[in-house]
Design an enzyme around this catalytic site. Sequence first.
Site, PDB file in Angstrom:
ATOM      1  CD  GLU A   1     -31.663  26.392 -23.855  1.00  0.00           C
ATOM      2  OE1 GLU A   1     -31.201  25.856 -23.373  1.00  0.00           O
ATOM      3  OE2 GLU A   1     -32.526  26.866 -23.857  1.00  0.00           O
TER       4      GLU A   1
ATOM      5  CD  GLU B   1     -29.643  22.395 -21.558  1.00  0.00           C
ATOM      6  OE1 GLU B   1     -30.063  21.601 -21.927  1.00  0.00           O
ATOM      7  OE2 GLU B   1     -31.091  22.601 -21.277  1.00  0.00           O
TER       8      GLU B   1
ATOM      9  CD  GLU C   1     -24.961  13.194 -12.347  1.00  0.00           C
ATOM     10  OE1 GLU C   1     -23.208  12.423 -13.031  1.00  0.00           O
ATOM     11  OE2 GLU C   1     -26.619  12.121 -12.446  1.00  0.00           O
TER      12      GLU C   1
ATOM     13  N   GLY D   1     -30.822  20.824 -24.880  1.00  0.00           N
ATOM     14  CA  GLY D   1     -31.791  21.479 -25.739  1.00  0.00           C
ATOM     15  C   GLY D   1     -32.636  22.446 -24.471  1.00  0.00           C
TER      16      GLY D   1
END
Length: 153
Positions: free
Chosen positions: A55, A59, A109, A39
């Site tokens: 987001e 990400e 990661e 997020g």
Amino acid sequence: MRGGPGPSVGVGAVVIDAGRVVLIRRAKEPLRGRWVVPGGTVELGETLEQAVVRELKEETGLDVRPLALVTAFDRISREAGRVSYHYVIVDFLCERIGGRLEAGDDALEAILARPDELSGLELPPKALEVVLDGFRRAGVPLPDPLPSPGPEA
């Protein structure tokens, strides 16, 4: 209109995919190096749902559709009696609709984790709470005993 600084608004996504949850290991503060749901911060003019979709793509590389509000909460940090940051975070249960899982801009990661793998990841208490809620909502069986959270900060 109000004056002065105030809280920032953030969004998070609980994405359950084939009985596993999408988690990222944060590359930046707050919670640098910790496993959490992906997020970030809502941009000016963006709805909460638009922000969570953007987001997640940034990400994790995943395309998602928000399904339901999971929770809203404050994350406030104080140092020497002063507020160092204050986020109001709104977490959504999201459906994966495409993309390929890979660590993006704010993630060291990105992984898919089963419920029985969560204890070893030491999620912060609130992150673990929303992940377990997401598994319950998706009908994923939870281990007994439930996973233990890691430290708060």
